[in-house]
Design a protein around this motif. Structure first.
Motif, short mmCIF file in Angstrom:
data_model
loop_
_atom_site.label_atom_id
_atom_site.label_comp_id
_atom_site.label_asym_id
_atom_site.label_seq_id
_atom_site.Cartn_x
_atom_site.Cartn_y
_atom_site.Cartn_z
N LYS A 1 2.65 -6.62 -9.16
CA LYS A 1 1.85 -5.57 -8.50
C LYS A 1 1.19 -6.07 -7.22
O LYS A 1 0.79 -5.26 -6.37
CB LYS A 1 0.78 -5.04 -9.44
N ALA A 2 1.08 -7.39 -7.04
CA ALA A 2 0.54 -7.90 -5.79
C ALA A 2 1.39 -7.48 -4.60
O ALA A 2 0.90 -7.42 -3.47
CB ALA A 2 0.43 -9.43 -5.85
N LEU A 3 2.65 -7.18 -4.86
CA LEU A 3 3.53 -6.71 -3.80
C LEU A 3 2.94 -5.49 -3.10
O LEU A 3 3.08 -5.33 -1.88
CB LEU A 3 4.90 -6.35 -4.40
N LEU A 4 2.25 -4.62 -3.86
CA LEU A 4 1.69 -3.39 -3.28
C LEU A 4 0.66 -3.71 -2.20
O LEU A 4 0.60 -3.05 -1.17
CB LEU A 4 1.06 -2.55 -4.39
N ALA A 5 -0.15 -4.74 -2.45
CA ALA A 5 -1.16 -5.13 -1.47
C ALA A 5 -0.52 -5.78 -0.24
O ALA A 5 -0.96 -5.55 0.90
CB ALA A 5 -2.17 -6.07 -2.12
N PRO B 1 -3.07 2.70 0.04
CA PRO B 1 -3.86 1.49 0.30
C PRO B 1 -3.99 0.67 -0.98
O PRO B 1 -4.19 1.21 -2.08
CB PRO B 1 -5.21 2.04 0.75
N ALA B 2 -3.86 -0.64 -0.84
CA ALA B 2 -3.94 -1.53 -2.00
C ALA B 2 -4.45 -2.89 -1.55
O ALA B 2 -4.11 -3.36 -0.46
CB ALA B 2 -2.57 -1.67 -2.66
N TYR B 3 -5.27 -3.51 -2.41
CA TYR B 3 -5.89 -4.80 -2.09
C TYR B 3 -5.89 -5.69 -3.33
O TYR B 3 -5.77 -5.21 -4.47
CB TYR B 3 -7.34 -4.60 -1.62
N LEU B 4 -6.04 -6.99 -3.09
CA LEU B 4 -6.10 -7.96 -4.18
C LEU B 4 -7.51 -8.48 -4.43
O LEU B 4 -7.80 -8.99 -5.53
CB LEU B 4 -5.17 -9.14 -3.88
N ALA C 1 -6.95 0.12 -11.03
CA ALA C 1 -6.83 -1.33 -11.17
C ALA C 1 -5.62 -1.64 -12.05
O ALA C 1 -5.55 -1.18 -13.20
CB ALA C 1 -8.09 -1.92 -11.78
N LYS C 2 -4.67 -2.40 -11.50
CA LYS C 2 -3.42 -2.69 -12.21
C LYS C 2 -3.27 -4.20 -12.38
O LYS C 2 -3.28 -4.94 -11.38
CB LYS C 2 -2.22 -2.16 -11.41
N PRO C 3 -3.12 -4.68 -13.63
CA PRO C 3 -2.80 -6.10 -13.81
C PRO C 3 -1.52 -6.44 -13.05
O PRO C 3 -0.61 -5.62 -12.95
CB PRO C 3 -2.60 -6.23 -15.32
N LEU C 4 -1.46 -7.66 -12.52
CA LEU C 4 -0.32 -8.03 -11.68
C LEU C 4 1.00 -7.92 -12.41
O LEU C 4 2.04 -7.64 -11.80
CB LEU C 4 -0.50 -9.45 -11.13
N LEU C 5 0.98 -8.13 -13.72
CA LEU C 5 2.23 -8.14 -14.48
C LEU C 5 2.21 -7.16 -15.63
O LEU C 5 2.88 -7.34 -16.64
CB LEU C 5 2.53 -9.56 -15.00
N GLY C 6 1.44 -6.08 -15.51
CA GLY C 6 1.35 -5.10 -16.59
C GLY C 6 2.61 -4.26 -16.70
O GLY C 6 3.34 -4.06 -15.73
N CYS D 1 -5.91 -8.53 -10.50
CA CYS D 1 -5.42 -7.15 -10.44
C CYS D 1 -5.07 -6.78 -9.02
O CYS D 1 -5.53 -7.41 -8.05
CB CYS D 1 -6.49 -6.17 -10.96
N CYS D 2 -4.28 -5.73 -8.92
CA CYS D 2 -4.10 -5.04 -7.64
C CYS D 2 -4.91 -3.76 -7.71
O CYS D 2 -4.85 -3.02 -8.70
CB CYS D 2 -2.62 -4.72 -7.42
N TYR D 3 -5.69 -3.50 -6.67
CA TYR D 3 -6.55 -2.32 -6.61
C TYR D 3 -5.90 -1.33 -5.64
O TYR D 3 -5.90 -1.54 -4.43
CB TYR D 3 -7.95 -2.70 -6.16
#
Length: 394
Positions: free
Chosen positions: A280-284, A298-301, A315-320, A342-344
């Motif tokens: 999910k870090a890809l989104l940021a 919009p997305a941030y770490l 809020a999404k865990p990076l590997l959920g 998480c990715c926000y």
């Protein structure tokens, strides 16, 4: 994009089970069984709508590859939670040799309501499921209920063609093992892998089934082996890379990883560089590289930033997976600190059709748009209780 109710076919459960969907029902907490495959309604699209979505999906895929290149070039593996230098090195090497490595498919989850631009929610690029129902039962449903109609669905043909084109990248003369986890109680992983094995066989490959739990390690030869002690030279696995590298055999995976042209090693499909896209870090990173893009949120770490007071955030865990650990925070609500990375991502609630929250799962095969699966859920988070609905192009 419209939702229409329709009478389910008599004997629909037996029909879809015979077509490979052996998990047509979901067991709920009250122990009741309710349809996962839900043909009491369907979605209809226009051809221009689908063509526009195809362009969006392929552009998103290109942007994700650019983000992966950025992560490798700037060594931002820590943002993805990849802190083991050996793992980071193997992923980077895999990325640099990606043209030498087989890579088949992925699924974009999109927010789309038929009126505005589709928004990327996440990219399932390593172990995406819901493939069987998207490729097979919904196609046969359309042929029976809407003969002469069309569907955004070329998955089967594209997968077979992909195996044919990429056969030259496989170890010559070696079978391809197809591994699923025996711990899958529903049968979804089993049937997804069985279906992909069928597409490989139709492409002329020697494909063999195995469970991940039955993959052995031969200490004498230093190789992964199957139940008959045959060398596993190439293996498609429906088993996440983050699990594979941290299991007991993880060091052996890294030691024998074939990142292109190696001998005495194992070639894994999907390749290790997919760890860059299935996080999910890809989104940021995408929002950082393509700020304001109409198909991104919009997305941030480092926290929700302005989202906490403007749009709200998720809020999404990076590997959920399947919505596990995902929390929804409306604008102005008190922030809730998370213990895990998480990715926000900006809150853009899923569209509602007839009281159902809808997400589009758009498939790519070799980077090209290949099909669509639609899931509905009762709440904002698409979880394990979501239902799959078919679609048509009218």
């Amino acid at each position: 994009m419209d939702r229409h109710t329709i009478e389910p076919r008599p004997g629909w459960q037996a029909t879809v089970e015979a077509q490979g969907l052996i998990y047509p029902l979901t067991r709920y907490p009250d122990d009741s069984l309710r349809p996962y495959w839900d043909e009491s309604a369907y979605y209809a699209f226009s051809l221009p709508e689908v063509e526009a979505l195809e362009e969006v999906v392929e552009e998103l895929h290109r942007m994700c590859l650019a983000a992966a290149a950025h992560i490798v070039e700037h060594e931002r593996f820590g943002d993805l939670g990849i802190t083991d230098p050996r793992v980071a090195d193997r992923v980077a090497e895999s990325w640099r040799r990606r043209d030498e490595l087989p890579s088949l498919y992925g699924r974009f989850d999109l927010r789309y309501d038929g009126t505005g631009p589709a928004k990327l929610l996440e990219y399932n690029a390593d172990t995406p499921t819901s493939l069987v129902e998207a490729a097979s039962p919904q196609w046969f449903w359309m042929e029976e209920r809407f003969p002469g109609a069309d569907q955004w669905n070329s998955l089967h043909e594209r997968l077979v063609d992909a195996w044919k084109r990429q056969a030259a990248l496989l170890p010559p003369g070696a079978p391809v093992h197809f591994a699923h986890s025996a711990g899958d109680e529903l049968g979804e992983d089993l049937m997804t892998v069985a279906y992909l094995r069928e597409t490989a066989e139709q492409a002329g490959l020697d494909a063999r089934a195995i469970s991940v739990e039955n993959i052995g390690w031969d200490r004498i030869s230093g190789r992964f082996v199957d139940e008959g002690y045959g060398f596993i030279r190439a293996c498609f696995k429906l088993y996440p890379w983050e699990w594979l590298v941290t299991d007991a055999f993880g060091p052996h995976v890294l030691d024998t990883l074939d990142n292109g042209g190696g001998t005495g090693s194992t070639l894994w499909i999907e390749p290790a560089w997919k760890m860059l896209l299935s996080n999910k870090a890809l989104l940021a990173v995408l929002w950082e590289l393509f700020p304001g893009h109409p198909n991104l949120l919009p997305a941030y770490l480092d926290g929700p930033r302005e989202l906490a007071r403007t749009t709200g955030y998720v809020a999404k865990p990076l590997l959920g997976r399947e919505g596990a650990g995902v929390t929804v925070h409306p604008a102005g609500a008190p922030e809730e600190p998370r213990d895990e990375p998480c990715c926000y991502q900006a809150l853009d609630p899923l569209p509602v059709f007839d009281s159902n929250h809808v997400v589009l799962g758009a498939w790519v095969v070799e980077g090209e748009a290949a099909g669509l699966g639609i899931r509905e859920s009762a709440g904002l988070v698409t979880d394990g209780y979501a239902r799959f609905l078919p679609h048509v192009i009218l």
